[in-house]
Design a protein around this motif. Structure first.
Motif, PDB file in Angstrom:
ATOM      1  N   LYS A  49       0.824  -1.211   0.000  1.00 36.73           N
ATOM      2  CA  LYS A  49       0.000   0.000   0.000  1.00 36.73           C
ATOM      3  C   LYS A  49       0.858   1.262   0.000  1.00 36.73           C
ATOM      4  O   LYS A  49       0.582   2.211  -0.720  1.00 36.73           O
ATOM      5  N   LYS A  50       1.873   1.282   0.850  1.00 32.37           N
ATOM      6  CA  LYS A  50       2.758   2.447   0.937  1.00 32.37           C
ATOM      7  C   LYS A  50       3.869   2.419  -0.111  1.00 32.37           C
ATOM      8  O   LYS A  50       4.620   3.385  -0.245  1.00 32.37           O
ATOM      9  N   LYS A  51       3.957   1.294  -0.832  1.00 30.83           N
ATOM     10  CA  LYS A  51       5.027   1.092  -1.813  1.00 30.83           C
ATOM     11  C   LYS A  51       6.387   1.335  -1.175  1.00 30.83           C
ATOM     12  O   LYS A  51       7.196   2.121  -1.660  1.00 30.83           O
ATOM     13  N   SER A  52       6.613   0.624  -0.067  1.00 30.12           N
ATOM     14  CA  SER A  52       7.877   0.802   0.646  1.00 30.12           C
ATOM     15  C   SER A  52       8.385  -0.543   1.161  1.00 30.12           C
ATOM     16  O   SER A  52       7.636  -1.512   1.256  1.00 30.12           O
ATOM     17  N   CYS A  53       9.664  -0.564   1.467  1.00 29.24           N
ATOM     18  CA  CYS A  53      10.289  -1.736   2.062  1.00 29.24           C
ATOM     19  C   CYS A  53      11.630  -1.320   2.644  1.00 29.24           C
ATOM     20  O   CYS A  53      12.072  -0.175   2.464  1.00 29.24           O
ATOM     21  N   PHE A  84       6.620  -2.976  -7.110  1.00 26.44           N
ATOM     22  CA  PHE A  84       5.852  -1.814  -6.653  1.00 26.44           C
ATOM     23  C   PHE A  84       5.228  -1.019  -7.795  1.00 26.44           C
ATOM     24  O   PHE A  84       4.478  -0.090  -7.559  1.00 26.44           O
ATOM     25  N   VAL A  85       5.544  -1.373  -9.012  1.00 29.77           N
ATOM     26  CA  VAL A  85       5.015  -0.617 -10.165  1.00 29.77           C
ATOM     27  C   VAL A  85       3.651  -1.106 -10.532  1.00 29.77           C
ATOM     28  O   VAL A  85       3.255  -2.182 -10.352  1.00 29.77           O
TER      29      VAL A  85
END
Length: 85
Positions: A49-53, A84-85
Motif C-alpha cells: 500500500k505504501k510502496k515501501s520496504c 511496486f510498479v
C-alpha cells in the motif's frame, strides 16, 4: 543476524528461506566468482500500500569492500521496483 559462527549463519539462512516461502521477505543469496555463498540481501517489511520496504544485507567479512554489496543492492532494488510498479 549471524554472529560469525557457521551454525548461526546456516540457521539464519534457513530462517530466511522459510520466511520467503511464507510470503514475507524476498531474499537473494550472493555468490562469489567460485560459486561460494558469501552473502544474502533481503527486501523486508514490504508494504504494497505504501510502496515501501527495507533492504538488508549480510556479507561475510572477507568480502567487504569488494563491490558485492553494491551489486546486490542494484539487483534487489530492480526486484523491488518491479513489484511496486
Amino acid at each position: 543476524m549471524p554472529d560469525g559462527k557457521v551454525k548461526d549463519t546456516e540457521n539464519y539462512v534457513k530462517k530466511v528461506i522459510n520466511e520467503e516461502r511464507a510470503g514475507k521477505p524476498v531474499s537473494r543469496v550472493i555468490f562469489d566468482e567460485y560459486s561460494d555463498v558469501i552473502a544474502i540481501t533481503i527486501l523486508m517489511f514490504i508494504d504494497q500500500k505504501k510502496k515501501s520496504c527495507h533492504i538488508g544485507t549480510w556479507i561475510g567479512y572477507d568480502y567487504w569492500g569488494k563491490g558485492y554489496n553494491q551489486a546486490s543492492k542494484i539487483a534487489i532494488l530492480a526486484i523491488a521496483l518491479e513489484s511496486f510498479v
